[in-house]
Design an enzyme around this catalytic site. Structure first.
Site, PDB file in Angstrom:
ATOM      1  N   GLU A 147       0.829  -1.214   0.000  1.00 23.15           N
ATOM      2  CA  GLU A 147       0.000   0.000   0.000  1.00 23.15           C
ATOM      3  C   GLU A 147       0.862   1.263   0.000  1.00 23.15           C
ATOM      4  O   GLU A 147       0.532   2.253  -0.661  1.00 23.15           O
ATOM      5  CB  GLU A 147      -0.928  -0.010   1.226  1.00 23.15           C
ATOM      6  N   VAL A 150       2.101   3.071  -3.443  1.00 22.42           N
ATOM      7  CA  VAL A 150       1.255   3.834  -4.373  1.00 22.42           C
ATOM      8  C   VAL A 150       0.531   4.942  -3.616  1.00 22.42           C
ATOM      9  O   VAL A 150      -0.351   4.674  -2.810  1.00 22.42           O
ATOM     10  CB  VAL A 150       0.209   2.924  -5.062  1.00 22.42           C
ATOM     11  N   ASP A 219       8.757   7.551 -11.412  1.00 23.09           N
ATOM     12  CA  ASP A 219       8.110   7.133 -10.161  1.00 23.09           C
ATOM     13  C   ASP A 219       6.592   6.998 -10.368  1.00 23.09           C
ATOM     14  O   ASP A 219       5.980   6.018  -9.938  1.00 23.09           O
ATOM     15  CB  ASP A 219       8.427   8.172  -9.074  1.00 23.09           C
ATOM     16  N   LYS A 223       4.068   3.560 -10.165  1.00 25.91           N
ATOM     17  CA  LYS A 223       2.804   3.483  -9.419  1.00 25.91           C
ATOM     18  C   LYS A 223       1.645   3.137 -10.366  1.00 25.91           C
ATOM     19  O   LYS A 223       0.743   2.375 -10.012  1.00 25.91           O
ATOM     20  CB  LYS A 223       2.549   4.811  -8.699  1.00 25.91           C
TER      21      LYS A 223
HETATM   22  N1  HSE Z   1       9.093  10.581  -4.429  1.00 21.52           N
HETATM   23  C1  HSE Z   1       7.772  10.098  -4.223  1.00 21.52           C
HETATM   24  C2  HSE Z   1       6.785  11.234  -4.526  1.00 21.52           C
HETATM   25  C3  HSE Z   1       7.620   9.609  -2.819  1.00 21.52           C
HETATM   26  O1  HSE Z   1       7.214  12.386  -4.568  1.00 21.52           O
HETATM   27  O2  HSE Z   1       5.615  10.974  -4.745  1.00 21.52           O
HETATM   28  C4  HSE Z   1       6.361   8.861  -2.539  1.00 21.52           C
HETATM   29  O3  HSE Z   1       6.218   7.743  -3.369  1.00 21.52           O
END
Ligand code: HSE
Length: 453
Positions: A147, A150, A219, A223
């Protein structure tokens, strides 16, 4: 029935408790690990009351032993060898919050092979090695929960895997990277430049160890791969996600979008079409009045469209230490409740049981259909007619065509909003536009997402 002598269980209203505490081994005690440790200690009694048993960290692996000793206290075994924690006989669940992919994959697979459940906030690890990890977990009858990987604080994996199980999900779209949302908000609201806003996000602990993962959209794509798997029951290859970050976004386009009544956000979109699935992370124009357009700073916001539920919206912190810990510990509570459950009756790792996972085709860029925003610099007044005529010839349906407000004679910009069109058609039109004698410089194109119904 056995009554646990641990006085903490008295808080369970005097009910007999047969289970010993769940024993956790943790790899990494950085921003997320330290937050997890703090929240577990602070809310110990309440968490045990919910889980039906205590949750205790018994071993931690960390690179800097001296720094970690100050965080975890004396009752926890400390080592600089993650493999020792992954296979520690006293550990029931491995919490992997160290990040990275290569070594983390080995630790997680070793823990699974040793019969331990795994909780991780490592989206890169699962987006790239999810198939191997989930496969091993099925083989060994253990659970893998993520969890915190994401949209950290938002229980979106649980919403998709459990709350929305009645639905055929049509699309999931959201702001799932806190760092870029923070940067875009600071640039728009406070006039900060990109580098300054990024430095603030790093100082606040939002950014990845390598912030290129945030600003280049990687990133968010990690997700999105996990969201799509849970939404559609598909096996996701992270390599299939089309990714554009925010580095090419110009402040001028933020202003032009406002003129047209839109805000620009880095959006992750997974949409089911008749011929396949769109998976993409791109800066996109959202109507300024849309709920997601109000999701600012490091907040994340996710919309899910189900055929029965209609649209549901989830919003909350998208980055941060205790915010991620909230999700990691929720997974640990799920693990604490697993005792005695047969593996086949548990919530499946990716929302759908393995035999029902599909290899849905991911649509190539040219076949993706969206509305578009175009900004075309032109030499003079006739430029706007030339742009309109060319788009009509190329089959791009135009909804709005107007001048950028306040443009001087030698800096004229034509703004266009199109209706829905395939990316391939728009790419060809852009190529042709660029060759027009009336066009004075590089044309800019971003997607427009109404995200309605
Ligand atoms: N670097 C990620 C963000 C951290 O800024 O969303 C949380 O997943």
């Amino acid at each position: 029935m056995y009554r646990d002598p641990d006085p903490r269980f008295e808080s369970l209203g005097g009910h007999p408790v047969a289970l010993r505490p769940l024993r956790v081994g943790m790899i990494g005690i950085g921003t997320v690990g330290a937050g997890t440790f703090r929240v577990l200690a602070r809310n110990q009694a309440e968490i045990a009351a919910r889980a039906g048993r205590g949750i205790e960290v018994v071993a931690v692996a960390v690179r800097n032993l001296a720094r970690a000793a100050g965080i975890v206290g004396e009752s926890v075994a400390l080592t600089d060898d993650p493999m020792q924690v992954a296979t520690h006989p006293a550990v029931d669940v491995l919490v992997e919050v160290a990040g990275g992919t290569g070594p983390a994959r080995d630790w997680v697979l070793a823990a699974i092979a040793a019969g331990k459940h795994v909780v991780t906030a490592n989206k890169a690890l699962l987006a790239e090695h999810g198939e191997a990890i989930f496969g091993a977990a099925r083989q060994h009858g253990v659970a893998v929960a993520y969890e915190g990987a994401v949209a950290v604080s938002i229980p979106i994996v649980k919403a998709l895997r459990e709350g929305l199980t009645a639905n055929r999900i049509g699309w999931v779209a959201g702001i799932v990277n806190g760092t870029t949302n923070f940067i875009l908000s600071k640039m728009r609201d406070e006039g900060l430049d990109f580098a300054e806003a990024l430095a603030q996000a790093q100082a606040l602990g939002y950014a990845e160890a390598d912030p290129a993962f945030d600003i280049e959209g990687i990133d968010a794509a990690h997700k999105l791969a996990l969201l799509a798997a849970n939404a559609f029951g598909m096996r996701v290859d992270f390599a299939d996600v089309q990714i554009e970050g925010i580095t090419a976004l110009q402040r001028l386009d933020v202003a032009c979008a406002e003129q047209l009544g839109y805000r620009i956000k880095l959006l992750a979109v997974a949409r089911r079409r008749e011929d396949g699935v769109e998976l993409r992370v791109q800066p996109a124009l959202l109507p300024a009045t849309h709920l997601l357009a109000q999701v600012n700073g490091s907040l994340n916001g996710i919309l899910v469209h189900g055929d029965a539920s209609g649209m549901t919206l989830y919003c909350g912190a998208g980055a941060g230490s205790e915010q991620t810990a909230s999700a990691v510990i929720a997974d640990l509570v799920d693990m604490a409740r697993l005792e005695g459950t047969h593996a086949a009756q548990r919530v499946p790792h990716q929302g759908f049981h393995a035999h029902a996972l599909q290899a849905l085709p991911v649509l190539p860029r040219a076949a993706v259909r969206t509305r578009h925003y175009l900004r075309v610099p032109v030499h003079g007044a006739p430029g706007i007619t030339a742009v309109g005529a060319l788009l009509a010839r190329q089959g791009v349906p135009v909804e709005r065509l107007e001048w950028m407000a306040g443009g001087t004679e030698d800096a004229r910009q034509v703004l266009v909003l199109t209706d829905e069109a395939p990316q391939g058609t728009v790419d060809l039109a852009l190529h042709a536009l660029q060759a027009l004698p009336e066009v004075a410089g590089p044309c800019v194109q971003w997607r427009v997402e109404p995200l309605a119904g």
